[in-house]
Design an enzyme around this catalytic site. Sequence first.
Site, PDB file in Angstrom:
ATOM      1  N   GLY A 127       3.095   1.091   0.296  1.00 59.62           N
ATOM      2  CA  GLY A 127       1.789   0.685  -0.208  1.00 59.62           C
ATOM      3  C   GLY A 127       0.790   1.837  -0.177  1.00 59.62           C
ATOM      4  N   GLY A 129       6.883  -3.465  -0.259  1.00 62.15           N
ATOM      5  CA  GLY A 129       8.019  -4.347  -0.023  1.00 62.15           C
ATOM      6  C   GLY A 129       7.984  -5.073   1.309  1.00 62.15           C
ATOM      7  N   HIS A 130       7.631  -4.353   2.379  1.00 62.84           N
ATOM      8  CA  HIS A 130       7.830  -4.942   3.710  1.00 62.84           C
ATOM      9  C   HIS A 130       6.823  -6.025   4.062  1.00 62.84           C
ATOM     10  CE1 HIS A 130       4.836  -2.721   6.369  1.00 62.84           C
ATOM     11  NE2 HIS A 130       4.779  -1.985   5.277  1.00 62.84           N
ATOM     12  N   ASN A 175      -6.347  -7.817   4.668  1.00 60.92           N
ATOM     13  CA  ASN A 175      -5.243  -8.008   5.612  1.00 60.92           C
ATOM     14  C   ASN A 175      -5.686  -8.605   6.948  1.00 60.92           C
ATOM     15  OD1 ASN A 175      -6.269  -5.224   5.160  1.00 60.92           O
ATOM     16  ND2 ASN A 175      -5.325  -4.837   7.140  1.00 60.92           N
ATOM     17  N   GLN A 208      -1.374  -7.521   0.271  1.00 60.87           N
ATOM     18  CA  GLN A 208      -1.366  -8.818   0.966  1.00 60.87           C
ATOM     19  C   GLN A 208      -1.340 -10.004   0.007  1.00 60.87           C
ATOM     20  OE1 GLN A 208      -0.778  -9.385   4.012  1.00 60.87           O
ATOM     21  NE2 GLN A 208      -1.078  -7.361   4.914  1.00 60.87           N
ATOM     22  N   CYS A 254      -7.225   0.578  18.289  1.00 60.20           N
ATOM     23  CA  CYS A 254      -7.323   1.202  19.619  1.00 60.20           C
ATOM     24  C   CYS A 254      -7.325   2.711  19.519  1.00 60.20           C
ATOM     25  CB  CYS A 254      -6.151   0.782  20.492  1.00 60.20           C
ATOM     26  SG  CYS A 254      -6.397  -0.797  21.258  1.00 60.20           S
ATOM     27  N   THR A 272      14.897  11.184  -5.989  1.00 65.20           N
ATOM     28  CA  THR A 272      15.962  10.219  -6.251  1.00 65.20           C
ATOM     29  C   THR A 272      15.534   8.847  -5.751  1.00 65.20           C
ATOM     30  OG1 THR A 272      17.611  11.948  -6.099  1.00 65.20           O
ATOM     31  CG2 THR A 272      18.393   9.682  -5.809  1.00 65.20           C
TER      32      THR A 272
HETATM   33  C1  LIG Z   1       0.303  -2.912   4.935  1.00 65.04           C
HETATM   34  C2  LIG Z   1      -0.766  -2.636   3.955  1.00 65.04           C
HETATM   35  C3  LIG Z   1      -0.794  -1.425   3.234  1.00 65.04           C
HETATM   36  C4  LIG Z   1       0.163  -0.299   3.508  1.00 65.04           C
HETATM   37  O1  LIG Z   1       1.446  -0.533   3.079  1.00 65.04           O
HETATM   38  P1  LIG Z   1       2.597   0.452   3.624  1.00 65.04           P
HETATM   39  O2  LIG Z   1       3.790   0.109   2.826  1.00 65.04           O
HETATM   40  O3  LIG Z   1       2.762   0.134   5.070  1.00 65.04           O
HETATM   41  O4  LIG Z   1       2.119   1.838   3.394  1.00 65.04           O
HETATM   42  C5  LIG Z   1      -1.783  -1.240   2.301  1.00 65.04           C
HETATM   43  N1  LIG Z   1      -2.698  -2.182   2.069  1.00 65.04           N
HETATM   44  C6  LIG Z   1      -2.717  -3.352   2.725  1.00 65.04           C
HETATM   45  C7  LIG Z   1      -3.756  -4.366   2.391  1.00 65.04           C
HETATM   46  C8  LIG Z   1      -1.748  -3.623   3.698  1.00 65.04           C
HETATM   47  O5  LIG Z   1      -1.790  -4.767   4.353  1.00 65.04           O
END
Ligand SMILES: *Cc1c(COP(=O)(O)O)cnc(C)c1O
Length: 398
Positions: free
Chosen positions: A81, A209-210, A160, A188, A334, A246
């Site tokens: 992201g 993706g995650h 988020n 999100q 933190c 790649t």
């Molecule tokens: C987690 C998050 C990202 C970052 O995504 P990554 O794949 O961890 O770099 C960006 N924007 C928002 C709103 C997110 O919650």
Amino acid sequence: MNKNQVIYLDNNATTAVDAEVFEAMRPFFCERYGNPSSIHRFGGSVAAEIEDARRKVADLLGSGFRDSEGNAAEIVFTSCGSEGDNAAINAALTARSGRNKIVTSIVEHPGVLAYCKELSHHGFEIEYIPVDERGRLDLAYAERAIDDSTAVVSVMWANNETGTIFPVETMAKMAHAKGALFHTDAVQAVGKLPINLNASEIDFLTLSGHKLHAPKGVGALYVRRGTRFKPLIFGGHQEKGRRGGTENVTSVIGLGKACELAQRNLAIESVQLSRLRDRLEAGVRERITHIRINGDLANRLPNTSSISFEYIEGESILMLLDMLNICASSGSACTTGSLEPSHVLRAMNLPYTAAHGTVRFSLSKYNTADEIDFVVESLPAVIERLRSISPYWEERDK
Ligand SMILES: *Cc1c(COP(=O)(O)O)cnc(C)c1O
């Protein structure tokens, strides 16, 4: 409830890979490991699978454009992201060279904020749209901030920390009215809210993706057709020259599968998620006094609940929850060991005693009502224990 079972309520930080996603990825590690750019069919057949994944991502976003080869050419695969956020802003600044202002919000993810800060050291002016105490954007401020010198407006689809949803389709029109491009960090929102880019004026959209049950380390950037695009990463001709390197084949396949599943189940899942979230919030309200639920309650993600337990520290709550195998997160960053509330909570001007006691619970399709009930039953003792040793609790209402 099994005592060793983890109750995972930190899905805005990352999610479990869906077992179906994992299965879809599996053949591409040890069997179909060819390079999609190769001439031979062993590699070339993988390229076809990547295009299939690209169409699935495009379908979830409502990006209906297909090029002469039938490919969803508005989608560029990325590594995360944060890369999408950086690449979109970078491309927009090139496409609108001559303009030197970026308008964004004060509550963006670091993927946007840290890049804007970097750009501010290189001659760009950054203007930050503020939010109110419910985390809603000041649209009148935005209207004034976006002007003829604005190259790009970048505003997240949903926050988020609080889950608050922003009117990005309206803001894209605002940006276009002044000749600026519009990017949204929808990390999100994707998989949780219906998205239809065909019907919007959004130029760039970032996803990761995650956050939707695909692996870590893969994402996608939507680039509206006809938008000039300058890559962030130069290299081979992968992604039609828009991102060198790649392809991360296994993860791209996983992302495609995750998008397919999200599209199929989004409507049902969002109802389930909001029911669980409401169950959590109702349970907490019933059992614990001096709490606040943060964000735009009428307009937020179905899975996110930001709750301030006044007069105690969010970090202490998290540590006690962790001992019960409950994973949540705080609104604090933190940094340097100080327990400062996050930039989002500070921007909302929550009272000091509330901002510090904020916990974010973020749910997924894997959470159950039993888990929520366990959390609701466990929380009062945790909060009571911390309040009993809190000087702020002693001093309250005096
Ligand atoms: C987690 C998050 C990202 C970052 O995504 P990554 O794949 O961890 O770099 C960006 N924007 C928002 C709103 C997110 O919650």
